[in-house]
Design an enzyme around this catalytic site. Sequence first.
Site, PDB file in Angstrom:
ATOM      1  N   ASP A  41       0.838  -1.192   0.000  1.00 29.73           N
ATOM      2  CA  ASP A  41       0.000   0.000   0.000  1.00 29.73           C
ATOM      3  C   ASP A  41       0.875   1.245   0.000  1.00 29.73           C
ATOM      4  OD1 ASP A  41      -2.315  -1.474   0.079  1.00 29.73           O
ATOM      5  OD2 ASP A  41      -2.615  -1.251   2.237  1.00 29.73           O
ATOM      6  N   LYS A  63      -4.270   2.295  -2.360  1.00 32.85           N
ATOM      7  CA  LYS A  63      -5.549   2.960  -2.598  1.00 32.85           C
ATOM      8  C   LYS A  63      -5.593   4.198  -1.703  1.00 32.85           C
ATOM      9  CE  LYS A  63      -7.674  -0.941  -1.662  1.00 32.85           C
ATOM     10  NZ  LYS A  63      -6.577  -1.897  -1.864  1.00 32.85           N
ATOM     11  N   MET A 178      -9.839   7.655   8.561  1.00 31.73           N
ATOM     12  CA  MET A 178     -10.349   8.181   7.281  1.00 31.73           C
ATOM     13  C   MET A 178     -11.464   9.198   7.508  1.00 31.73           C
ATOM     14  SD  MET A 178     -10.370   4.527   5.227  1.00 31.73           S
ATOM     15  CE  MET A 178     -11.257   3.706   6.572  1.00 31.73           C
TER      16      MET A 178
END
Length: 251
Positions: A41, A63, A178
């Site tokens: 990642d 991502k 997030m």
Amino acid sequence: MSDTNPDAGFVSLVSAGPGDPELLTLKAARRLAEADVVLFDDLASGPVLDQAGPQAELIAVGKRAGRPSARQEHVNQLLVQYAQAGCRVVRLKSGDAGIFGRLEEELIALTEAGIPFEIVPGVTSASAAAAAAGVPLTRRLTARRVQFITGADVTGTLPQDINWAAIADPAVTTVVFMGQRSFPQLAEGLRAHGLPGDTPALFAEAVGHPGQRLLRTTIDGLARELRGAAVTNPGLIMFGPLAFHHQVPQD
């Protein structure tokens, strides 16, 4: 595990921690050193990848919100293909792989293909942020529970099925993953459900990286700070009675 392909390679789903290579577990470092292929990642790159051996093929499959990203189906396909070719594959995920890391989708793909795998746990960014700020996550009398929530659903917006009673509990430490874009809206909901706007809040940006930044504020202050702000680095939000205590009184 049962029902696996005896000719397949092996996949290690490795937790990279928050980004500081010194926070890797010994097992994680060993798996990186042994790997033929490392699918990593964005947030599990940088110095952590220096632990990979010279034989390892390094493939970025990160991502990031608002940026061109590898589709999860493609990541699953790569894991299966490399393992079926007999490779020792490391799927390197930031933080702890089991916390908002889409781990289950990869486990399902490996299980359906009969690929043997293991999960290597690691230091979650929540623990790393609290440590960097010099605070605990719990205390017996005033922060009896810690909870991890996501500030973004699959569309990138605030989830609609939030348990407001749980996250507005004043005796809980809540960690929001997030949540930079949605926190102003989340803060409005928290106040509407009884959590005071002056509740301590901590914003931890780029935890474990050279550009790490800690902002000690309140729910209202953080909502003002993040409203309309550009998201350039990964950030974690923590709020509750211990969010920016420097000294912890005795119980």
